[in-house]
Design a protein around this motif. Structure first.
Motif, PDB file in Angstrom:
ATOM      1  N   ILE A   9       0.839  -1.197   0.000  1.00  0.00           N
ATOM      2  CA  ILE A   9       0.000   0.000   0.000  1.00  0.00           C
ATOM      3  C   ILE A   9       0.875   1.248   0.000  1.00  0.00           C
ATOM      4  CG2 ILE A   9      -1.607   1.375   1.385  1.00  0.00           C
ATOM      5  CD1 ILE A   9      -3.007  -1.224   2.176  1.00  0.00           C
ATOM      6  N   MET A  12       2.236   1.748  -3.456  1.00  0.00           N
ATOM      7  CA  MET A  12       1.164   2.182  -4.358  1.00  0.00           C
ATOM      8  C   MET A  12       0.821   3.654  -4.095  1.00  0.00           C
ATOM      9  SD  MET A  12      -0.043  -0.696  -6.084  1.00  0.00           S
ATOM     10  CE  MET A  12      -1.793  -0.742  -6.215  1.00  0.00           C
ATOM     11  N   GLU A  36      -6.505   2.495  -1.039  1.00  0.00           N
ATOM     12  CA  GLU A  36      -6.235   1.552   0.046  1.00  0.00           C
ATOM     13  C   GLU A  36      -7.272   0.438   0.091  1.00  0.00           C
ATOM     14  OE1 GLU A  36      -5.625   3.858   3.613  1.00  0.00           O
ATOM     15  OE2 GLU A  36      -3.890   4.880   2.722  1.00  0.00           O
ATOM     16  N   CYS A  39      -6.422  -2.011  -2.599  1.00  0.00           N
ATOM     17  CA  CYS A  39      -5.278  -2.832  -2.178  1.00  0.00           C
ATOM     18  C   CYS A  39      -5.710  -3.925  -1.204  1.00  0.00           C
ATOM     19  CB  CYS A  39      -4.195  -1.967  -1.544  1.00  0.00           C
ATOM     20  SG  CYS A  39      -3.336  -0.899  -2.709  1.00  0.00           S
ATOM     21  N   GLY A  42      -7.476  -6.844  -3.085  1.00  0.00           N
ATOM     22  CA  GLY A  42      -6.439  -7.700  -3.646  1.00  0.00           C
ATOM     23  C   GLY A  42      -6.817  -8.391  -4.940  1.00  0.00           C
ATOM     24  N   LEU A  93      -5.628  -5.259  -9.191  1.00  0.00           N
ATOM     25  CA  LEU A  93      -4.302  -4.658  -9.075  1.00  0.00           C
ATOM     26  C   LEU A  93      -3.426  -5.181 -10.209  1.00  0.00           C
ATOM     27  CD1 LEU A  93      -3.684  -5.015  -5.240  1.00  0.00           C
ATOM     28  CD2 LEU A  93      -4.084  -2.888  -6.492  1.00  0.00           C
TER      29      LEU A  93
END
Length: 157
Positions: A9, A12, A36, A39, A42, A93
Motif C-alpha cells: 500500500i 502504491m 487503500e 489494495c 487484492g 491490481l
C-alpha cells in the motif's frame, strides 16, 4: 493488516502521489482511501463491490468519485480493467493480474484463474518496436459445470 500488504500500500500510495503531482491533480483523502480499499481487496472487484467495501468501512463516496478514481488508478498503471463480457467489467491490481491468466465460461459467465506455471506463454517473444512489461491472457470456453449440465440435458432427450 500484514506487513507485506502495508508495504504494498505504501508503494502504491507513492506511485499514485507521483502520478497526481505530475498531472497537477489534487491529492485528496477520498482518492487515497479508495486506493487503500482496492489494495485490501487484492483480487477482482467491480465498482459495486468497491463501493460496498467503502460503505462497510463507513466511508461514503459517490459512484462518480469511485469511477473517476478508478480511471486515475488505471492511468497511473496501478490497476487493470478486465472486460470479460459486454456486461461484466472488473478491475484488479496490476501486480496481481500479471501473476495469472483468466478462464471465462461463455455459458454461465464464471471466471477462474490459472497460474502461469500451468499455461506456458513464450514470454521471450520479441515484438518489434515494443517493450513488453507484462501480459494477461483470456481463455474463453465452457466450464465443467455447464458441460455437465449440457451433457445431462442431452441424455434426457
Amino acid at each position: 493488516m500484514s506487513h507485506n500488504l502495508h508495504g504494498g500500500i505504501d508503494k502504491m500510495r507513492e506511485i499514485f502521489t507521483r502520478y497526481m503531482t505530475e498531472k497537477g491533480l489534487r491529492k485528496t483523502m477520498e482518492r487515497y482511501t479508495i486506493l487503500e480499499c482496492v489494495c485490501r481487496i487484492g483480487g477482482h472487484f467491480d465498482v459495486e463491490m468497491l463501493r460496498s467495501r467503502l460503505e462497510d468501512d463507513n466511508f461514503h463516496v459517490s459512484r462518480s468519485s469511485v469511477y473517476n478514481t478508478l480511471e486515475l488508478l488505471l492511468n497511473a498503471n496501478l490497476i487493470v480493467r478486465h472486460q470479460f463480457s459486454a456486461q461484466q467489467v472488473e478491475y484488479e491490481l496490476k501486480n496481481a493480474a500479471a501473476t495469472h491468466h483468466h478462464v471465462i465460461c461463455d455459458y454461465c459467465g464464471r471466471i477462474g484463474e490459472v497460474k502461469n506455471d500451468k499455461v506456458k506463454i513464450n514470454a521471450d517473444y520479441r515484438i518489434p518496436r515494443f517493450t513488453q512489461e507484462y501480459h494477461i491472457l483470456y481463455i474463453y470456453g465452457m466450464c465443467s459445470k455447464c458441460k455437465f449440465r449440457l451433457m445431462k440435458a442431452s441424455k434426457k432427450k
